[in-house]
Design a protein around this motif. Structure first.
Motif, PDB file in Angstrom:
ATOM      1  N   ASP A  25      21.332  15.547 -20.782  1.00 45.38           N
ATOM      2  CA  ASP A  25      21.543  14.264 -20.007  1.00 45.38           C
ATOM      3  C   ASP A  25      23.822  14.005 -19.956  1.00 45.38           C
ATOM      4  OD1 ASP A  25      18.894  13.651 -19.153  1.00 45.38           O
ATOM      5  OD2 ASP A  25      18.110  12.100 -20.420  1.00 45.38           O
ATOM      6  N   ASN A  26      23.136  14.147 -21.434  1.00 42.14           N
ATOM      7  CA  ASN A  26      25.257  14.023 -21.727  1.00 42.14           C
ATOM      8  C   ASN A  26      25.929  15.060 -21.353  1.00 42.14           C
ATOM      9  OD1 ASN A  26      27.465  14.827 -23.807  1.00 42.14           O
ATOM     10  ND2 ASN A  26      26.385  12.623 -24.042  1.00 42.14           N
ATOM     11  N   ILE A  27      25.486  16.507 -21.121  1.00 44.44           N
ATOM     12  CA  ILE A  27      26.178  17.366 -20.278  1.00 44.44           C
ATOM     13  C   ILE A  27      25.694  16.621 -18.831  1.00 44.44           C
ATOM     14  CG2 ILE A  27      26.107  19.244 -19.696  1.00 44.44           C
ATOM     15  CD1 ILE A  27      24.874  20.510 -23.058  1.00 44.44           C
ATOM     16  N   TRP A  32      25.531  22.192 -26.724  1.00 43.06           N
ATOM     17  CA  TRP A  32      23.959  22.351 -26.443  1.00 43.06           C
ATOM     18  C   TRP A  32      23.817  22.485 -28.305  1.00 43.06           C
ATOM     19  CZ3 TRP A  32      20.843  26.651 -27.910  1.00 43.06           C
ATOM     20  CH2 TRP A  32      19.776  26.263 -28.474  1.00 43.06           C
ATOM     21  N   ARG A  33      24.116  23.734 -28.205  1.00 39.61           N
ATOM     22  CA  ARG A  33      24.135  24.487 -29.688  1.00 39.61           C
ATOM     23  C   ARG A  33      24.739  23.973 -31.541  1.00 39.61           C
ATOM     24  NH1 ARG A  33      26.782  30.065 -32.016  1.00 39.61           N
ATOM     25  NH2 ARG A  33      28.661  28.387 -31.804  1.00 39.61           N
ATOM     26  N   THR A  34      26.013  22.856 -30.894  1.00 41.38           N
ATOM     27  CA  THR A  34      26.224  22.155 -32.128  1.00 41.38           C
ATOM     28  C   THR A  34      25.447  20.678 -31.733  1.00 41.38           C
ATOM     29  OG1 THR A  34      28.764  23.027 -31.121  1.00 41.38           O
ATOM     30  CG2 THR A  34      28.360  21.292 -32.419  1.00 41.38           C
ATOM     31  N   ASP A  39      16.797  17.874 -27.372  1.00 42.66           N
ATOM     32  CA  ASP A  39      17.744  18.620 -25.970  1.00 42.66           C
ATOM     33  C   ASP A  39      17.733  18.322 -24.727  1.00 42.66           C
ATOM     34  OD1 ASP A  39      17.628  20.636 -27.532  1.00 42.66           O
ATOM     35  OD2 ASP A  39      15.466  21.822 -26.879  1.00 42.66           O
ATOM     36  N   GLU A  40      16.243  16.473 -24.845  1.00 44.09           N
ATOM     37  CA  GLU A  40      17.043  16.439 -23.523  1.00 44.09           C
ATOM     38  C   GLU A  40      17.846  15.191 -23.543  1.00 44.09           C
ATOM     39  OE1 GLU A  40      14.394  11.770 -21.781  1.00 44.09           O
ATOM     40  OE2 GLU A  40      13.741  13.491 -23.084  1.00 44.09           O
TER      41      GLU A  40
END
Length: 200
Positions: free
Chosen positions: A47-49, A32-34, A42-43
């Motif tokens: 979703d990707n994670i 998320w941070r990168t 963020d959405e």
């Protein structure tokens, strides 16, 4: 070693499970941070994670079933009863995650270089936590050794190389290395994908 962290009646919390959960949460934060630094919403990140983690888990189970087919061929429902017939494959997780990484990242129209960098920072942390969990679990031991850091293993003679501890140490060094390069990426505008390449 120390496979059970806490047991309350029939409810068991395994050391490996806790370390894996810590690795997933910490790794997700690093992804998320990168990606946030690349101005990805963020959405899209969450979703990707979620998709990549789900495909990794499914791939890990499929890999374990393939490797241990005689156990599961007796009754295919054993595949779903993971608490009675446990087993996950690291290579299966890698293949499932890679599939999600390539297909879902393309569907989201995310840069593969950005994704590569974000997971290149997160995976060393996840591997570090997982390796520590496996070390405390005692489920992965190496060859017999006379070296002073050799450890006894359950149902095996002699002292054994703590290969999971070796993996933890290497993962920690890689994590430090990619973290340093991440800082350089932010300040010197290195090409996308460099951190992921360093991790590999």
């Amino acid at each position: 070693m120390f496979p059970v962290l806490l047991q309350i009646g029939p409810f068991i919390i395994s050391t490996l499970g806790i370390f894996t959960a810590i690795g997933f949460i910490g790794g997700s934060f690093l992804v998320w941070r990168t990606l946030r630094d690349y101005a990805v919403s963020d959405e899209k990140i969450f979703d990707n994670i979620l998709v990549i983690a789900s495909l990794s888990l499914i791939g890990a189970r499929i890999g374990a079933v393939i490797i241990n087919w005689p156990i599961f061929s007796v009754n295919l429902l054993r595949i779903l009863v993971i608490w009675k017939f446990p087993g996950l494959s690291v290579w299966g997780a890698f293949m499932g995650g890679l599939l999600g990484f390539l297909i879902y990242g393309k569907k989201q129209k995310l840069s593969l270089g950005q994704l590569f960098d974000s997971y290149g920072v997160a995976l060393p942390f996840l591997i570090l936590c997982f390796s520590l969990g496996v070390f405390f679990d005692g489920s992965l031991v190496g060859l017999e050794t006379n070296l002073p850091w050799g450890l006894p293993a359950v149902a095996m003679e002699g002292r054994r190389h703590p290969v999971a501890l070796y993996a933890s140490i290497v993962s920690f060094m890689i994590l430090i290395f990619v973290t340093i390069f991440r800082q350089k990426l932010l300040t010197k505008k290195l090409p996308q994908g460099v951190i992921g390449s360093i991790f590999l």
